[in-house]
Design an enzyme around this catalytic site. Structure first.
Site, PDB file in Angstrom:
ATOM      1  N   ASP A  51       0.607  -1.347  -0.120  1.00  0.00           N
ATOM      2  CA  ASP A  51       0.218   0.318  -0.204  1.00  0.00           C
ATOM      3  C   ASP A  51       0.950   1.082   0.130  1.00  0.00           C
ATOM      4  O   ASP A  51       1.646   1.868   0.952  1.00  0.00           O
ATOM      5  CB  ASP A  51      -0.972  -0.005   1.085  1.00  0.00           C
ATOM      6  N   HIS A  52       0.641   2.301  -0.586  1.00  0.00           N
ATOM      7  CA  HIS A  52       1.205   3.393  -0.370  1.00  0.00           C
ATOM      8  C   HIS A  52       2.592   3.824  -0.895  1.00  0.00           C
ATOM      9  O   HIS A  52       3.619   4.165   0.283  1.00  0.00           O
ATOM     10  CB  HIS A  52       0.520   4.495   0.060  1.00  0.00           C
ATOM     11  N   GLU A  98      -1.753   6.955  -8.872  1.00  0.00           N
ATOM     12  CA  GLU A  98      -2.435   7.903  -8.118  1.00  0.00           C
ATOM     13  C   GLU A  98      -2.439   8.766  -9.075  1.00  0.00           C
ATOM     14  O   GLU A  98      -1.549   9.300  -8.741  1.00  0.00           O
ATOM     15  CB  GLU A  98      -2.748   7.372  -6.842  1.00  0.00           C
ATOM     16  N   GLY A 106      -7.858   7.124   7.899  1.00  0.00           N
ATOM     17  CA  GLY A 106      -8.479   7.469   9.180  1.00  0.00           C
ATOM     18  C   GLY A 106     -10.469   8.130   9.049  1.00  0.00           C
ATOM     19  O   GLY A 106     -10.791   7.002   8.572  1.00  0.00           O
ATOM     20  N   GLY A 110      -9.303   6.072   1.412  1.00  0.00           N
ATOM     21  CA  GLY A 110     -10.255   6.274   2.843  1.00  0.00           C
ATOM     22  C   GLY A 110     -11.581   5.613   2.416  1.00  0.00           C
ATOM     23  O   GLY A 110     -12.823   6.687   2.630  1.00  0.00           O
ATOM     24  N   THR A 161      -9.494   1.897   8.048  1.00  0.00           N
ATOM     25  CA  THR A 161      -9.862   2.519   9.760  1.00  0.00           C
ATOM     26  C   THR A 161     -10.866   1.475  10.643  1.00  0.00           C
ATOM     27  O   THR A 161     -10.625   1.218  11.525  1.00  0.00           O
ATOM     28  CB  THR A 161      -9.981   3.681   9.659  1.00  0.00           C
TER      29      THR A 161
HETATM   30  P1  13P Z   1      -9.512   3.945   5.519  1.00  0.00           P
HETATM   31  O1  13P Z   1      -8.114   4.911   6.895  1.00  0.00           O
HETATM   32  O2  13P Z   1     -10.643   4.961   5.668  1.00  0.00           O
HETATM   33  O3  13P Z   1      -9.724   2.521   5.910  1.00  0.00           O
HETATM   34  O4  13P Z   1      -8.472   4.058   3.966  1.00  0.00           O
HETATM   35  C1  13P Z   1      -7.317   3.186   4.045  1.00  0.00           C
HETATM   36  C2  13P Z   1      -6.624   2.725   3.077  1.00  0.00           C
HETATM   37  O5  13P Z   1      -6.704   3.772   1.966  1.00  0.00           O
HETATM   38  C3  13P Z   1      -5.126   2.566   2.890  1.00  0.00           C
HETATM   39  O6  13P Z   1      -4.252   3.203   1.710  1.00  0.00           O
HETATM   40  O1  G3H Z   2      -2.664   4.025   4.060  1.00  0.00           O
HETATM   41  C1  G3H Z   2      -3.282   3.921   4.880  1.00  0.00           C
HETATM   42  C2  G3H Z   2      -2.719   3.073   5.975  1.00  0.00           C
HETATM   43  O2  G3H Z   2      -4.108   3.066   7.148  1.00  0.00           O
HETATM   44  C3  G3H Z   2      -1.762   3.100   6.660  1.00  0.00           C
HETATM   45  O3  G3H Z   2      -1.985   2.629   7.825  1.00  0.00           O
HETATM   46  O4  G3H Z   2       0.538   3.558   7.807  1.00  0.00           O
HETATM   47  O5  G3H Z   2      -0.830   3.211  10.047  1.00  0.00           O
HETATM   48  O6  G3H Z   2      -0.366   1.478   8.551  1.00  0.00           O
HETATM   49  P1  G3H Z   2      -0.226   2.944   8.614  1.00  0.00           P
HETATM   50 ZN    ZN Z   3      -4.810   4.878   1.134  1.00  0.00          ZN
END
Ligand code: 13P
Ligand code: G3H
Ligand code: ZN
Length: 357
Positions: A84-85, A143, A200, A234, A279
Protein backbone atom coordinates in the site's frame (compact mmCIF):
# COMPACT_ATOMS: atom_id res chain seq x y z
CA UNK A 1 -2.61 -21.98 -3.47
CA UNK A 2 -0.08 -19.56 -5.00
CA UNK A 3 -0.60 -15.85 -4.40
CA UNK A 4 -2.50 -14.13 -7.20
CA UNK A 5 -1.62 -10.87 -8.94
CA UNK A 6 -3.85 -7.84 -8.49
CA UNK A 7 -4.30 -7.61 -12.26
CA UNK A 8 -5.68 -11.12 -12.61
CA UNK A 9 -8.01 -10.62 -9.66
CA UNK A 10 -9.35 -7.24 -10.79
CA UNK A 11 -9.79 -8.42 -14.38
CA UNK A 12 -12.08 -11.11 -12.99
CA UNK A 13 -13.91 -8.60 -10.80
CA UNK A 14 -14.45 -6.29 -13.80
CA UNK A 15 -15.65 -9.10 -16.05
CA UNK A 16 -18.16 -10.17 -13.37
CA UNK A 17 -19.07 -6.68 -12.08
CA UNK A 18 -17.98 -6.85 -8.44
CA UNK A 19 -15.57 -4.99 -6.15
CA UNK A 20 -12.86 -6.39 -3.86
CA UNK A 21 -12.14 -4.91 -0.43
CA UNK A 22 -8.41 -4.46 0.19
CA UNK A 23 -7.79 -4.85 3.90
CA UNK A 24 -4.65 -3.53 5.57
CA UNK A 25 -3.01 -6.02 7.89
CA UNK A 26 -0.17 -5.78 10.37
CA UNK A 27 -0.23 -9.22 11.97
CA UNK A 28 -1.27 -12.86 11.87
CA UNK A 29 -4.51 -12.39 13.79
CA UNK A 30 -5.96 -9.90 11.32
CA UNK A 31 -4.93 -12.21 8.50
CA UNK A 32 -6.64 -15.24 10.06
CA UNK A 33 -9.84 -13.30 10.83
CA UNK A 34 -10.07 -11.97 7.26
CA UNK A 35 -9.41 -15.41 5.80
CA UNK A 36 -12.04 -17.03 8.07
CA UNK A 37 -14.57 -14.62 6.55
CA UNK A 38 -13.24 -15.20 3.04
CA UNK A 39 -13.67 -18.94 3.50
CA UNK A 40 -17.21 -18.52 4.77
CA UNK A 41 -18.07 -16.19 1.86
CA UNK A 42 -16.03 -17.97 -0.85
CA UNK A 43 -14.24 -14.68 -1.59
CA UNK A 44 -10.92 -13.82 -3.16
CA UNK A 45 -8.85 -11.55 -0.93
CA UNK A 46 -6.53 -8.54 -1.15
CA UNK A 47 -4.28 -8.18 1.90
CA UNK A 48 -2.17 -5.05 1.91
CA UNK A 49 0.75 -3.91 4.03
CA UNK A 50 1.83 -0.30 4.51
CA UNK A 51 5.45 0.84 4.59
CA UNK A 52 5.06 1.27 8.34
CA UNK A 53 4.13 -2.39 8.66
CA UNK A 54 7.03 -3.42 6.44
CA UNK A 55 9.66 -1.15 7.96
CA UNK A 56 8.61 -0.41 11.53
CA UNK A 57 6.15 -3.07 12.76
CA UNK A 58 6.25 -6.63 11.40
CA UNK A 59 8.94 -6.56 8.70
CA UNK A 60 8.85 -8.07 5.23
CA UNK A 61 9.91 -11.56 6.28
CA UNK A 62 7.09 -11.80 8.78
CA UNK A 63 4.35 -10.36 6.57
CA UNK A 64 5.32 -12.46 3.55
CA UNK A 65 5.60 -15.60 5.70
CA UNK A 66 2.18 -14.96 7.30
CA UNK A 67 0.47 -14.43 3.97
CA UNK A 68 2.09 -17.48 2.38
CA UNK A 69 1.03 -19.55 5.39
CA UNK A 70 -2.53 -18.21 4.98
CA UNK A 71 -2.45 -19.23 1.33
CA UNK A 72 -1.68 -22.79 2.43
CA UNK A 73 -4.24 -22.77 5.26
CA UNK A 74 -7.02 -21.46 3.00
CA UNK A 75 -6.22 -23.15 -0.34
CA UNK A 76 -9.56 -22.27 -1.94
CA UNK A 77 -9.30 -18.50 -1.55
CA UNK A 78 -6.96 -16.67 -3.96
CA UNK A 79 -4.93 -14.02 -2.09
CA UNK A 80 -3.17 -10.99 -3.55
CA UNK A 81 -0.42 -9.49 -1.34
CA UNK A 82 -0.20 -5.78 -2.12
CA UNK A 83 2.14 -2.99 -0.98
CA UNK A 84 0.00 0.00 0.00
CA UNK A 85 1.24 3.56 -0.80
CA UNK A 86 4.84 3.15 -1.93
CA UNK A 87 6.33 6.57 -2.63
CA UNK A 88 9.65 5.53 -4.12
CA UNK A 89 10.95 3.10 -6.72
CA UNK A 90 12.72 1.13 -4.00
CA UNK A 91 9.57 0.75 -1.86
CA UNK A 92 7.78 -0.94 -4.76
CA UNK A 93 10.64 -2.94 -6.22
CA UNK A 94 11.68 -4.27 -2.80
CA UNK A 95 8.08 -5.33 -2.12
CA UNK A 96 7.90 -7.29 -5.35
CA UNK A 97 11.29 -8.89 -4.75
CA UNK A 98 10.23 -9.86 -1.21
CA UNK A 99 7.18 -11.78 -2.47
CA UNK A 100 4.40 -9.21 -2.86
CA UNK A 101 2.37 -9.81 -6.01
CA UNK A 102 1.37 -6.18 -6.41
CA UNK A 103 2.47 -2.71 -5.32
CA UNK A 104 1.07 0.79 -5.27
CA UNK A 105 3.39 3.36 -6.77
CA UNK A 106 1.80 6.45 -5.27
CA UNK A 107 3.53 9.15 -7.30
CA UNK A 108 0.79 11.67 -6.51
CA UNK A 109 3.09 12.61 -3.61
CA UNK A 110 6.84 13.12 -3.58
CA UNK A 111 9.14 10.60 -1.87
CA UNK A 112 8.41 12.18 1.54
CA UNK A 113 4.81 10.92 1.18
CA UNK A 114 3.56 14.40 2.13
CA UNK A 115 4.20 16.87 -0.72
CA UNK A 116 1.93 16.76 -3.78
CA UNK A 117 3.98 16.12 -6.92
CA UNK A 118 3.68 17.43 -10.47
CA UNK A 119 1.87 15.46 -13.17
CA UNK A 120 5.08 14.85 -15.14
CA UNK A 121 6.90 13.56 -12.02
CA UNK A 122 4.01 11.18 -11.35
CA UNK A 123 3.94 9.87 -14.94
CA UNK A 124 7.69 9.43 -14.99
CA UNK A 125 8.14 7.50 -11.73
CA UNK A 126 4.96 5.43 -12.14
CA UNK A 127 5.77 4.29 -15.68
CA UNK A 128 9.29 3.29 -14.67
CA UNK A 129 8.08 1.23 -11.71
CA UNK A 130 5.26 -0.26 -13.72
CA UNK A 131 7.70 -1.49 -16.38
CA UNK A 132 9.97 -3.12 -13.78
CA UNK A 133 7.07 -4.78 -11.92
CA UNK A 134 5.59 -6.13 -15.14
CA UNK A 135 8.90 -7.82 -16.00
CA UNK A 136 8.25 -9.98 -12.91
CA UNK A 137 4.53 -10.41 -13.56
CA UNK A 138 3.54 -8.31 -10.53
CA UNK A 139 0.92 -5.59 -10.81
CA UNK A 140 1.09 -1.85 -10.24
CA UNK A 141 -1.55 0.52 -8.90
CA UNK A 142 -0.96 4.24 -9.58
CA UNK A 143 -2.66 7.29 -8.08
CA UNK A 144 -3.80 10.46 -9.79
CA UNK A 145 -5.25 13.24 -7.63
CA UNK A 146 -4.66 13.76 -3.92
CA UNK A 147 -6.76 12.40 -1.05
CA UNK A 148 -8.31 15.12 1.06
CA UNK A 149 -11.49 16.82 2.17
CA UNK A 150 -13.80 18.60 -0.28
CA UNK A 151 -15.45 20.10 2.82
CA UNK A 152 -12.40 21.93 4.15
CA UNK A 153 -9.89 21.72 1.29
CA UNK A 154 -7.46 20.17 3.77
CA UNK A 155 -5.25 17.23 2.90
CA UNK A 156 -5.29 14.45 5.44
CA UNK A 157 -2.44 12.66 7.13
CA UNK A 158 -4.55 11.54 10.07
CA UNK A 159 -3.12 8.03 10.10
CA UNK A 160 0.34 9.31 9.25
CA UNK A 161 -0.17 8.56 5.57
CA UNK A 162 -1.07 11.30 3.11
CA UNK A 163 -0.47 14.88 1.99
CA UNK A 164 -0.19 17.83 4.33
CA UNK A 165 -1.72 21.31 3.88
CA UNK A 166 -4.32 22.93 1.63
CA UNK A 167 -5.35 21.44 -1.69
CA UNK A 168 -7.35 22.93 -4.55
CA UNK A 169 -10.39 21.32 -6.13
CA UNK A 170 -8.40 20.17 -9.19
CA UNK A 171 -6.15 18.14 -6.89
CA UNK A 172 -9.05 16.76 -4.84
CA UNK A 173 -11.00 15.48 -7.86
CA UNK A 174 -9.21 13.37 -10.47
CA UNK A 175 -9.71 14.73 -13.98
CA UNK A 176 -11.09 12.10 -16.42
CA UNK A 177 -9.03 13.23 -19.44
CA UNK A 178 -5.83 13.40 -17.43
CA UNK A 179 -6.66 9.95 -16.01
CA UNK A 180 -6.92 8.54 -19.54
CA UNK A 181 -3.55 10.05 -20.49
CA UNK A 182 -1.99 8.80 -17.23
CA UNK A 183 -3.14 5.20 -17.64
CA UNK A 184 -2.02 5.12 -21.27
CA UNK A 185 1.45 6.49 -20.46
CA UNK A 186 2.13 4.56 -17.25
CA UNK A 187 0.44 1.23 -18.15
CA UNK A 188 -0.76 0.84 -14.57
CA UNK A 189 -3.06 -2.10 -13.84
CA UNK A 190 -5.31 -0.10 -11.53
CA UNK A 191 -5.82 3.59 -10.89
CA UNK A 192 -6.48 5.15 -7.48
CA UNK A 193 -8.57 8.28 -7.87
CA UNK A 194 -9.46 11.23 -5.63
CA UNK A 195 -13.16 11.89 -4.98
CA UNK A 196 -13.25 13.51 -1.53
CA UNK A 197 -12.24 10.55 0.65
CA UNK A 198 -9.30 10.62 3.03
CA UNK A 199 -7.53 8.21 5.36
CA UNK A 200 -8.53 7.77 8.98
CA UNK A 201 -11.75 8.19 10.96
CA UNK A 202 -12.37 11.92 10.40
CA UNK A 203 -13.47 12.04 6.78
CA UNK A 204 -16.66 14.10 6.98
CA UNK A 205 -18.31 16.32 9.61
CA UNK A 206 -21.77 15.22 8.45
CA UNK A 207 -23.43 12.44 6.49
CA UNK A 208 -21.76 12.94 3.08
CA UNK A 209 -23.67 14.03 -0.03
CA UNK A 210 -22.26 14.38 -3.55
CA UNK A 211 -20.79 17.83 -2.78
CA UNK A 212 -18.27 16.28 -0.40
CA UNK A 213 -18.10 12.65 -1.61
CA UNK A 214 -18.20 12.75 -5.37
CA UNK A 215 -19.32 9.38 -6.70
CA UNK A 216 -20.37 11.40 -9.77
CA UNK A 217 -16.67 12.11 -10.39
CA UNK A 218 -16.04 8.36 -10.37
CA UNK A 219 -18.89 7.99 -12.87
CA UNK A 220 -17.27 10.59 -15.14
CA UNK A 221 -13.87 8.86 -14.92
CA UNK A 222 -15.51 5.51 -15.66
CA UNK A 223 -17.31 6.95 -18.68
CA UNK A 224 -13.94 8.13 -20.02
CA UNK A 225 -12.10 4.92 -18.99
CA UNK A 226 -14.69 2.13 -18.96
CA UNK A 227 -12.09 -0.68 -18.86
CA UNK A 228 -9.74 0.73 -16.22
CA UNK A 229 -9.87 -0.74 -12.72
CA UNK A 230 -10.52 2.15 -10.32
CA UNK A 231 -9.38 2.13 -6.70
CA UNK A 232 -11.12 4.00 -3.89
CA UNK A 233 -8.82 4.81 -0.97
CA UNK A 234 -10.05 6.06 2.38
CA UNK A 235 -13.12 3.84 2.07
CA UNK A 236 -13.82 3.00 5.67
CA UNK A 237 -17.43 3.59 6.64
CA UNK A 238 -16.56 4.45 10.26
CA UNK A 239 -19.80 2.75 11.39
CA UNK A 240 -21.83 4.59 14.01
CA UNK A 241 -22.24 1.28 15.86
CA UNK A 242 -18.47 0.91 16.24
CA UNK A 243 -18.12 4.55 17.37
CA UNK A 244 -20.76 3.82 20.02
CA UNK A 245 -19.03 0.61 21.11
CA UNK A 246 -15.68 2.37 21.48
CA UNK A 247 -17.24 5.21 23.48
CA UNK A 248 -19.44 2.96 25.63
CA UNK A 249 -16.44 0.95 26.80
CA UNK A 250 -14.09 3.74 27.74
CA UNK A 251 -12.97 5.25 24.44
CA UNK A 252 -13.24 8.89 23.45
CA UNK A 253 -14.06 9.17 19.77
CA UNK A 254 -15.75 12.40 18.66
CA UNK A 255 -18.77 12.00 16.36
CA UNK A 256 -17.65 11.55 12.75
CA UNK A 257 -18.82 10.17 9.39
CA UNK A 258 -17.17 7.82 6.90
CA UNK A 259 -18.04 6.57 3.43
CA UNK A 260 -21.47 4.86 3.50
CA UNK A 261 -21.33 1.30 2.15
CA UNK A 262 -24.22 2.20 -0.17
CA UNK A 263 -22.00 4.88 -1.79
CA UNK A 264 -19.22 2.32 -2.29
CA UNK A 265 -21.79 0.05 -3.94
CA UNK A 266 -22.59 2.94 -6.35
CA UNK A 267 -18.86 3.35 -6.99
CA UNK A 268 -18.58 -0.36 -7.84
CA UNK A 269 -21.25 0.16 -10.51
CA UNK A 270 -18.95 2.83 -11.96
CA UNK A 271 -15.79 0.74 -12.20
CA UNK A 272 -14.40 0.73 -8.66
CA UNK A 273 -12.78 -2.69 -8.29
CA UNK A 274 -10.51 -2.26 -5.25
CA UNK A 275 -11.84 -0.67 -2.06
CA UNK A 276 -9.21 0.20 0.59
CA UNK A 277 -10.25 -0.36 4.20
CA UNK A 278 -8.06 -0.05 7.27
CA UNK A 279 -9.73 2.26 9.82
CA UNK A 280 -12.91 0.14 10.12
CA UNK A 281 -10.82 -2.95 10.93
CA UNK A 282 -8.89 -1.00 13.56
CA UNK A 283 -12.14 0.22 15.10
CA UNK A 284 -13.72 -3.24 15.11
CA UNK A 285 -10.72 -4.82 16.82
CA UNK A 286 -9.95 -2.12 19.37
CA UNK A 287 -13.66 -1.61 20.17
CA UNK A 288 -14.11 -5.33 20.82
CA UNK A 289 -10.99 -5.40 22.99
CA UNK A 290 -12.33 -2.50 25.07
CA UNK A 291 -15.68 -4.24 25.46
CA UNK A 292 -14.04 -7.55 26.40
CA UNK A 293 -11.79 -5.88 28.97
CA UNK A 294 -14.70 -4.04 30.58
CA UNK A 295 -17.01 -7.06 30.68
CA UNK A 296 -14.32 -9.53 31.78
CA UNK A 297 -12.24 -7.74 34.43
CA UNK A 298 -10.82 -10.97 35.80
CA UNK A 299 -9.42 -12.27 32.48
CA UNK A 300 -5.75 -11.66 31.78
CA UNK A 301 -5.01 -14.15 28.98
CA UNK A 302 -4.33 -11.87 25.98
CA UNK A 303 -5.58 -14.54 23.59
CA UNK A 304 -9.10 -14.05 24.92
CA UNK A 305 -8.94 -10.34 24.11
CA UNK A 306 -7.54 -11.03 20.67
CA UNK A 307 -10.08 -13.76 19.88
CA UNK A 308 -12.92 -11.37 20.81
CA UNK A 309 -11.44 -8.73 18.50
CA UNK A 310 -11.05 -11.25 15.66
CA UNK A 311 -14.74 -12.17 15.93
CA UNK A 312 -15.75 -8.50 15.53
CA UNK A 313 -13.38 -8.10 12.57
CA UNK A 314 -14.86 -11.22 10.92
CA UNK A 315 -18.35 -9.69 11.08
CA UNK A 316 -17.21 -6.51 9.37
CA UNK A 317 -15.18 -8.31 6.69
CA UNK A 318 -17.98 -10.76 5.82
CA UNK A 319 -20.39 -7.85 5.46
CA UNK A 320 -18.08 -6.10 2.95
CA UNK A 321 -17.52 -9.31 0.94
CA UNK A 322 -21.30 -9.72 0.68
CA UNK A 323 -22.13 -6.08 -0.06
CA UNK A 324 -19.38 -5.58 -2.65
CA UNK A 325 -20.38 -8.77 -4.52
CA UNK A 326 -16.99 -10.42 -3.82
CA UNK A 327 -18.67 -13.41 -2.15
CA UNK A 328 -19.05 -16.52 -4.27
CA UNK A 329 -16.18 -15.70 -6.63
CA UNK A 330 -13.15 -17.46 -5.11
CA UNK A 331 -13.94 -20.76 -6.75
CA UNK A 332 -14.34 -19.10 -10.17
CA UNK A 333 -10.74 -17.83 -10.23
CA UNK A 334 -7.84 -20.02 -11.29
CA UNK A 335 -4.64 -18.18 -10.36
CA UNK A 336 -1.89 -18.08 -12.94
CA UNK A 337 1.73 -17.75 -11.91
CA UNK A 338 3.60 -14.45 -11.93
CA UNK A 339 5.94 -15.97 -14.55
CA UNK A 340 2.97 -16.49 -16.84
CA UNK A 341 1.70 -13.00 -16.09
CA UNK A 342 5.16 -11.67 -17.05
CA UNK A 343 4.95 -13.51 -20.38
CA UNK A 344 1.55 -11.98 -21.01
CA UNK A 345 2.85 -8.48 -20.34
CA UNK A 346 5.79 -9.17 -22.67
CA UNK A 347 3.39 -10.40 -25.38
CA UNK A 348 1.37 -7.19 -25.08
CA UNK A 349 -1.70 -9.06 -23.84
CA UNK A 350 -2.07 -6.60 -20.99
CA UNK A 351 -1.98 -3.29 -22.74
CA UNK A 352 -3.50 -0.63 -20.47
CA UNK A 353 -7.24 -0.97 -20.29
CA UNK A 354 -7.86 2.40 -21.91
CA UNK A 355 -10.66 2.39 -24.42
CA UNK A 356 -11.49 5.56 -26.28
CA UNK A 357 -14.95 6.34 -24.95
P1 13P B 1 -9.32 4.13 5.62
O1 13P B 1 -8.51 4.95 6.57
O2 13P B 1 -10.58 4.83 5.23
O3 13P B 1 -9.58 2.77 6.12
O4 13P B 1 -8.47 3.98 4.26
C1 13P B 1 -7.43 3.05 4.16
C2 13P B 1 -6.64 3.22 2.90
O5 13P B 1 -7.01 3.91 1.97
C3 13P B 1 -5.36 2.50 2.85
O6 13P B 1 -4.64 2.78 1.68
O1 G3H C 1 -2.47 4.16 4.10
C1 G3H C 1 -3.31 3.77 4.88
C2 G3H C 1 -3.07 2.96 6.06
O2 G3H C 1 -4.18 3.15 6.91
C3 G3H C 1 -1.74 3.28 6.72
O3 G3H C 1 -1.59 2.71 7.94
O4 G3H C 1 0.87 3.35 7.94
O5 G3H C 1 -0.44 3.18 10.07
O6 G3H C 1 0.12 1.13 8.78
P1 G3H C 1 -0.19 2.60 8.72
ZN1 ZN D 1 -4.81 4.76 0.90
Amino acid sequence: MKLISLRQLLDHAADSGYGVPAFNISNMEQGIAIMNSAKKCDSPVILQASLNVRNRYAGDQMIVAIVNALAKMYPNNPICLHQDHGHTESACVSAVSSGFTSAMMDGSLMSDGKTPSSYSYNVDITSRVSQIAHWTGASIEGELGVLGSLESGEASDEDGSGAVGKLDKEQLLTDPDEAADFVKKTKVDALAIACGTSHGANKFTREPDDNILSINQIKAIHERLPDTHLVMHGSSSVPQSLQEMINEYGGDMPQTWGVPVSEIERGIKYGVRKVNIDTDCRMAMSGAMRRFAKLNPKVFDPREFILASMKELEKLVSDRFERFGTAGNAKKIHPISLAEMADRYADGAFEPRVKAA
